[in-house]
Design a protein around this motif. Structure first.
Motif, PDB file in Angstrom:
ATOM      1  N   TRP A  67      -6.871   3.710  -4.274  1.00 61.49           N
ATOM      2  CA  TRP A  67      -7.731   2.534  -4.125  1.00 61.49           C
ATOM      3  C   TRP A  67      -6.891   1.362  -3.634  1.00 61.49           C
ATOM      4  O   TRP A  67      -7.097   0.857  -2.545  1.00 61.49           O
ATOM      5  N   ILE A  68      -5.927   0.930  -4.422  1.00 59.66           N
ATOM      6  CA  ILE A  68      -5.007  -0.108  -3.945  1.00 59.66           C
ATOM      7  C   ILE A  68      -3.621   0.513  -3.966  1.00 59.66           C
ATOM      8  O   ILE A  68      -2.976   0.578  -5.015  1.00 59.66           O
ATOM      9  N   GLY A  69      -3.184   0.976  -2.815  1.00 56.88           N
ATOM     10  CA  GLY A  69      -1.930   1.714  -2.773  1.00 56.88           C
ATOM     11  C   GLY A  69      -0.757   0.904  -3.295  1.00 56.88           C
ATOM     12  O   GLY A  69       0.099   1.415  -4.003  1.00 56.88           O
ATOM     13  N   ALA A  70      -0.740  -0.399  -2.971  1.00 60.21           N
ATOM     14  CA  ALA A  70       0.420  -1.217  -3.288  1.00 60.21           C
ATOM     15  C   ALA A  70       0.703  -1.263  -4.782  1.00 60.21           C
ATOM     16  O   ALA A  70       1.854  -1.363  -5.196  1.00 60.21           O
ATOM     17  N   ILE A  71      -0.360  -1.226  -5.612  1.00 57.75           N
ATOM     18  CA  ILE A  71      -0.102  -1.279  -7.049  1.00 57.75           C
ATOM     19  C   ILE A  71      -0.524   0.021  -7.721  1.00 57.75           C
ATOM     20  O   ILE A  71      -0.683   0.076  -8.939  1.00 57.75           O
TER      21      ILE A  71
ATOM     22  N   LEU B 295      -7.318   0.221 -14.442  1.00 57.63           N
ATOM     23  CA  LEU B 295      -7.697  -1.005 -13.739  1.00 57.63           C
ATOM     24  C   LEU B 295      -9.162  -0.956 -13.324  1.00 57.63           C
ATOM     25  O   LEU B 295      -9.894  -1.929 -13.448  1.00 57.63           O
TER      26      LEU B 295
ATOM     27  N   LEU C 143     -12.158  -3.314 -14.477  1.00 56.67           N
ATOM     28  CA  LEU C 143     -12.992  -3.986 -13.478  1.00 56.67           C
ATOM     29  C   LEU C 143     -14.473  -3.840 -13.822  1.00 56.67           C
ATOM     30  O   LEU C 143     -15.221  -4.815 -13.845  1.00 56.67           O
TER      31      LEU C 143
ATOM     32  N   PRO D  74     -13.465  -9.726 -12.162  1.00 55.23           N
ATOM     33  CA  PRO D  74     -13.256  -8.574 -11.297  1.00 55.23           C
ATOM     34  C   PRO D  74     -14.225  -8.547 -10.128  1.00 55.23           C
ATOM     35  O   PRO D  74     -15.275  -9.184 -10.182  1.00 55.23           O
TER      36      PRO D  74
ATOM     37  N   GLY E  21      -5.988  -3.611  -0.805  1.00 52.27           N
ATOM     38  CA  GLY E  21      -4.837  -2.762  -0.505  1.00 52.27           C
ATOM     39  C   GLY E  21      -4.196  -3.050   0.836  1.00 52.27           C
ATOM     40  O   GLY E  21      -2.981  -3.200   0.938  1.00 52.27           O
TER      41      GLY E  21
ATOM     42  N   ILE F 229      -2.437  -6.526   0.905  1.00 49.31           N
ATOM     43  CA  ILE F 229      -1.216  -6.530   0.090  1.00 49.31           C
ATOM     44  C   ILE F 229      -0.138  -5.715   0.780  1.00 49.31           C
ATOM     45  O   ILE F 229       1.013  -6.130   0.890  1.00 49.31           O
ATOM     46  N   ASN F 230      -0.549  -4.545   1.287  1.00 53.22           N
ATOM     47  CA  ASN F 230       0.418  -3.697   1.974  1.00 53.22           C
ATOM     48  C   ASN F 230       1.016  -4.411   3.162  1.00 53.22           C
ATOM     49  O   ASN F 230       2.221  -4.334   3.400  1.00 53.22           O
TER      50      ASN F 230
END
Lengths: 512, 539
Positions: free
Chosen positions: A70-74, A136, A140, B429, B511, B514-515
């Protein structure tokens, strides 16, 4: 069916979007909104029945799994699945929603578009909570469910709605924000938000006792407020009383279960040692809640407030069962979650019906309703008895399992005292419920206004039937439900009782 | 002629590296020229030129980003090309573009000179861009002054309005004061970084003049001649930057200035200059005053520790003060001013993490978090001010919270958008604000600042009270006075669509963004390595 869970979450959202789009149609009519909402929720319920084909059938494994980044960075993942522990709660949600919409059919006159749109969004958030396996993502949905409820109470609620809505929001938000810190802290310990991954990682390298202690508290506080466990319950009577009928039904039926479900899924499974260490305190609070809720319910002059306080008492039973760490107790707790959703949901509906007719909920205003409203009274009595826990009705099964579980529990050395004290809760329940029934339903008609009240109409009867059927069915044949949830609950119980770092606790009773 | 150039000492100039800044400068000059000759009916042209300039500059920035050259600095190391700069540059261009959209109708409605406003806006943007791109204290100061002078004028742009005049004057006086602090700090650091160099015979013979280059400062603080001057200089610069980003206790100007300035200008000031302040604050402190183990190690470890600890205290103060005081405000713009103070505090939490990190990856993650946070804040904040501006109508007459009573279902588009922005500012959220908070709090937890994060989340809970208040007033209250829904001008509608979608996009699918910021900032390690290597070599 692939992506079944995503479809389940998106169906209500799509319904809400259709409602909004329909509002731009020039020939729109106000009364069409509720039909659209009803269609969306019935469709969601129908789709959710497909879950029965897989979840909980064989063992504790997660079914209908969806797991993408979903959010690769975290490292957050979109990870959904159901197992025996969440299956019935999802179904409870999807069942209660059409009922909630039918119950608003005539009572909600203003801003129908927004009202039904908020209900649908709320449904999506609640389903999301029960099926998320990523911390997470879970958080949410958990928080997102607050916003529509806040609007529902604040716009369509009773006189003190603003106070109730703000109190509801701030209480729950404070608790869950600390859980957010806990979730992030877990992420930085194990570099993952993923529940199954975390379970494995925690088995391989357990948390330090200190970290586990604080993380347990951070999660538990969020869930205790949501449940609500004594002494975090003060938002509940206000929110329940001021919410519109459908809001109360959803609040009691589903939103409170987000807390107990969270305790079961996350607190017990992720922090087993801390759970055992805290069990005596939590059992004590649960028992205080059971008795205190019942005693306060007894003296309420307002029927809705009475039902609200009875929730505090009932949810105390659920927490008691969860922290007994026995199979019977925990299965009973899960069962009691469903029971409470069905029975208390129904009670709020009855309260809504008489409020719609009389615009008051004061017990003193009523009396002898059995004469003008025989059907209403009959069904109301059945629902009340189910809430009390009369044998052959669902409440009995849940409370009985919890009490046996507690009796055999080794979580505390004084489990027999705990059981005896908790058992008085059942008696108190009979006292406040029957006394209320006596003053509202039975006796002579004391107020002339009550003499001309109309009995249940077809819509009201139809929306009650599923709940009344479930009260009876769950009361006589609980196996259907318990069999499906057993393996999942047992897996969690095994973690608590034989956690890597401890293991001194043994199971007291094995029942097959 | 050419031989003269070849013989003289030519610094390495790479014009292409400041292309975005040059483009905006040209656009600003063109706007002034066109405005001087255009007929009054053609005033819209200046807005068009400005927007075109911003878009071309954005394209140039993206181009720089995609084709990052090996040489990462220009003008003898005064301009740096790294992803900290480019990320912030894009934020500034976005902020300027959105401000342009929400101000167009306002400028026309109030009969204000459009050309002047647009060129000032562009010059302010150039200033912000130089603050992010300067790798030298002098460039940063120049950028800051270009920005400040433009915003002083913009704050007082409604000349006939006393509140606007007051706002401008207050901002000017206190701003000049803080600029002086910053400049004094720069001078002290310059003095402190003069070092003794070994002569030919090995003895310490030659004193080398100080430096304002940030990488050089980092490499020299290990052997600074006058450590006390370094402390004093760092403290002075802290005050200067602290003022610009409105942190407690240097926040006093914010509420008055934000309340009095025209709403589009307030939107710009809260999002743009704050981000610019953070850009150079991070560059100067994280990269210029890093943790250095050196011969006289204790001193520099202490310097690093001192400013990190100071920032922790400032973050706690800023968050708490901003949120608590916001509760009692009865004016929306004032409330948003205090909210902007609180948000500076949240961003400082990420900044602390960046400062405390000793591992380059962790530090880059923390910087990414701050950049991302400021991006989310810019989007939701400008969105909120766009709604406030429409509701306030000409002359900013209706900015009291009471003016919002019961308008929820009267103008649902404005009310629901504003509610979304409030929920995002609160950090619920599915909105950008939530992801921003996750990022900065996550970075701080990574550095074990648990207490700081708990203060942060409790502050979020406090902030629920005043953000929800606006929603409550709009939706739960009943309209008591007559109210006609204001018409939403097309350009503001466009800004609203962009910000609403932006808030949802950054909140649900952050994502990619941020990436993007993440991988790019990683190459910043180069500068870091350079400074560390310098420190080692000098040792």
């Amino acid at each position: 069916m692939p992506n079944l869970l995503t479809i389940l979450i998106l169906l209500p959202v799509a319904g809400a979007l259709v409602l909004v789009l329909y509002s731009f149609v020039s020939s729109r009519r106000e009364e069409h909104y509720r039909w659209l909402a009803l269609i969306a929720t019935v469709a969601t319920f129908a789709v959710s029945l497909l879950l029965l084909r897989g979840a909980g059938v064989s063992g504790a494994e997660f079914r209908f799994e969806e797991n993408v980044s979903w959010i690769g960075a975290i490292g957050a993942r979109y990870h959904l699945a159901v197992d025996g522990a969440s299956l019935w709660l999802v179904l409870l949600t999807t069942l209660l929603m059409p009922i909630a919409i039918l119950s608003s059919w005539t009572s909600i006159r203003k801003r129908q578009l927004s009202y039904y749109a908020f209900l649908l969004i709320l449904e999506a958030a609640m389903i999301g909570v029960f099926v998320s396996l990523d911390l997470l993502l879970f958080y949410l949905f958990f928080e997102a469910s607050l916003i529509p409820m806040f609007f529902l109470i604040g716009i369509w609620g009773g006189e003190r709605r603003i106070y109730a809505a703000v109190k509801f929001f701030i209480y729950t938000a404070v608790g869950s924000l600390l859980m957010l810190v806990g979730i992030i802290a877990i992420y930085f310990i194990y570099r993952s938000f993923d529940y199954p991954t975390l379970l494995q990682a925690m088995t391989a390298s357990p948390l330090t006792p200190r970290a586990e202690y604080w993380l347990f508290l951070a999660f538990a506080l969020a869930f205790f407020i949501k449940v609500p466990l004594f002494p975090f319950h003060t938002w509940l009577p206000d929110a329940h009383t001021e919410a519109p009928t459908a809001g109360s039904v959803i609040l009691a039926g589903v939103l409170l279960k987000l807390g107990t479900y969270g305790l079961l899924r996350f607190n017990l499974a992720l922090f087993p040692n801390a759970s055992r260490n805290w069990a005596p305190v939590i059992i004590t609070l649960a028992i205080i809640g059971i008795i205190y809720g019942a005693l306060v319910a007894m003296v309420q002059p307002d029927v809705k407030r009475l039902v609200a306080y009875s929730s505090v008492s009932h949810m105390g039973f659920v927490v008691l069962g969860l922290f007994s760490f026995t199979e019977l107790g925990m299965q009973g707790a899960l069962y009691q979650m469903l029971n409470h959703g069905v029975s208390t949901g129904a009670l709020f509906l009855f309260v809504g019906f008489i409020y719609e007719r009389r615009h008051t909920r004061m017990i003193s205003e009523f009396g002898g309703l059995a004469k003008p409203m025989p059907w209403f009274s009959t069904l109301f009595v059945i629902a009340s008895l189910s809430s009390i826990g009369l044998p052959f009705l669902n409440g009995f099964v849940g409370e009985f399992l919890i009490l046996i579980g507690m009796w055999t529990s080794t979580a505390v050395s004084w489990s027999w005292i705990a059981t005896m004290l908790a058992t008085t809760g059942v008696i108190w329940a009979a006292v406040y419920m029957l006394w209320m029934l006596q003053r509202v339903v039975f006796g002579p008609v004391t107020n002339d206004e009550n003499a001309r009240l109309s009995d249940l109409n077809n819509r009201e009867t139809v929306l009650l039937l599923p709940l009344l059927f479930l009260m009876l069915f769950m009361g006589v044949y609980p196996r259907v439900f318990l069999d499906r949830s057993r393996a999942s609950v047992e897996t969690i119980r095994a973690r608590v009782n034989a956690s890597p770092a401890g293991g001194s606790y043994t199971t007291a009773v094995r029942q097959d | 002629m050419s031989s003269f150039f070849a013989q003289s000492m030519m610094p390495i100039i790479s014009w292409s590296l400041i292309a975005p800044e040059v483009i905006i400068c040209i656009a600003a000059v063109v706007v002034m020229l066109v405005d001087a000759f255009a007929r009054p009916t053609q005033r819209w042209i200046s807005g068009g030129i400005s927007m075109a300039g911003l878009i071309i500059a954005a394209i140039a920035t993206v181009f720089l980003w995609a084709n990052g050259t090996a040489s990462s600095d220009a003008f003898n190391g005064m301009i740096v090309l790294d992803e900290l700069r480019l990320g912030f540059t894009l934020i500034f261009l976005l902020v300027a573009g959105l401000t342009l959209l929400i101000s167009t109708v306002w400028v026309h409605g109030e009969q204000l000179p459009a050309g002047e406003f647009h060129s000032l806006l562009l010059f302010a943007t150039v200033g912000m861009m130089f603050m992010a791109s300067g790798n030298d204290l002098v460039i940063i100061f120049l950028g800051l002054e270009i920005l400040s002078i433009a915003t002083y004028v913009m704050a007082g742009f409604r000349r006939t309005d006393v509140r606007s005049n007051e706002s401008s004057l207050k901002y000017f006086i206190l701003g000049s004061f803080s600029s002086a602090f910053l400049l004094y700090g720069i001078a002290l650091v310059y003095g402190a970084t003069s070092i003794a160099e070994p002569g030919p015979d090995g003895s310490f013979s030659r004193i080398v003049a100080g430096t304002t280059n940030i990488a050089e400062i980092a490499s020299r603080i290990g052997q600074a001649q006058y450590p006390a001057l370094l402390y004093a200089g760092a403290a002075m610069m802290l005050v200067g930057f602290g003022f610009k980003i409105a942190t407690a206790p240097f926040h006093i100007w914010t509420p008055d200035v934000y309340e009095g300035a025209p709403t589009p200008v307030t939107a710009f000031m809260a999002a743009g200059p704050k981000a610019a302040g953070f850009a150079s604050f991070i560059r100067v402190f994280v990269f210029g005053l890093p943790f250095v183990v050196s011969a006289s190690g204790a001193v520099n470890g202490n310097l690093h520790q001192a400013w990190v600890n100071t920032l922790v205290v400032m973050a706690v103060l800023t968050m708490t003060l901003g949120n608590v005081v916001a509760i009692v405000q009865n004016n929306v713009k004032r409330m948003l001013a205090y909210s902007s103070i609180a948000h500076a505090g949240y961003a400082l939490v990420g900044f602390v993490a960046a400062g405390a990190a000793t591992d380059p990856t962790q530090r880059n993650n923390a910087i990414t978090a701050v950049v991302f946070y400021l991006l989310t804040y810019a989007v939701m904040n400008i969105g909120a001010f766009a709604v406030v501006q429409v509701i306030a109508r000409s002359g900013d007459r209706r900015t009291a919270i009471e003016d919002y009573r019961g308008i929820g279902f009267e103008s649902p588009v404005l009310a629901f958008s504003l509610s979304l922005f409030m929920l995002s500012l609160l950090g619920m959220p599915l909105t950008a604000g939530f992801m921003g908070k996750i990022m900065v709090f996550g970075a701080a937890i990574d550095q074990k600042y648990y207490g700081l994060v708990i203060v942060g989340v409790l502050n979020s809970a406090v902030s629920a009270y005043y953000y929800l208040r606006l929603i409550i007033v709009m939706f739960f209250g009943e309209r008591t006075m007559a109210w006609s829904a204001p018409r939403i001008p097309a350009s503001v509608a466009l800004a609203l669509v962009i910000t609403v979608l932006g808030v949802l996009y950054l909140g649900i699918f952050p994502g990619r963004v941020i990436n993007g910021l993440q991988t790019k900032i990683d190459s910043q390690i180069f500068t870091e390595d350079f400074s560390r290597k310098g420190a080692k070599d000098a040792k």
